[in-house]
Design an enzyme around this catalytic site. Sequence first.
Site, short mmCIF file in Angstrom:
data_model
loop_
_atom_site.label_atom_id
_atom_site.label_comp_id
_atom_site.label_asym_id
_atom_site.label_seq_id
_atom_site.Cartn_x
_atom_site.Cartn_y
_atom_site.Cartn_z
CG HIS A 177 -1.88 -1.06 1.53
ND1 HIS A 177 -3.19 -1.59 0.05
CD2 HIS A 177 -1.86 -2.14 2.21
CE1 HIS A 177 -3.57 -2.40 1.47
NE2 HIS A 177 -2.99 -3.27 1.45
CB ALA A 188 8.33 -6.91 4.83
#
Length: 173
Positions: free
Chosen positions: A92, A132
């Site tokens: 995003h 992540a």
Amino acid sequence: MNIFQILQKISLVPSYLWDKMWAPVWKRCMKHCGKGVYIRPMSSDFKGLWNLSVGDGTSIPKGSTIYCTDAPCTIGKEVLFGPNPTIITGDHRIDLLGKYIADVAVEDKFVDGVNVTILKGVTIGHGSVVAAGAVVTKSFPPYSIIGGIPAKLLKMRFTEEEIKEHERMLDVK
């Protein structure tokens, strides 16, 4: 080898044959699939095959997760993965004022991110982004960018003035 070991090995045959039957179909759906590619499509989770390119002689084992619906994924030649690899492309945008993250169009997304662990009792403020591989062990305020093991505040998405403008723009919708 005892009877139970033999039965255990026999139990693996149906899933192997099911994968063997469907692998040619899944390979043809890929953007590119080289020669001698080994995949277990029915024992894995593939999304976005039209964006997946795999080079000659590569082996993608059962239990693989590859999502490339929003951005291309290229795996080279003669690549051998260990158990349960995860590859996810697309992430995003976090810098757009006046849009919820979920409203960001596919063409505006970045390539990145997966495998976040959020522990019990943690609150992540609205509009935050978790990088992540992060392991989030404590709570963070709204519009935080969080990453690391354990996760820490890397920076804020917006300045105080931008947060006010962003939230004002969202209220207009």
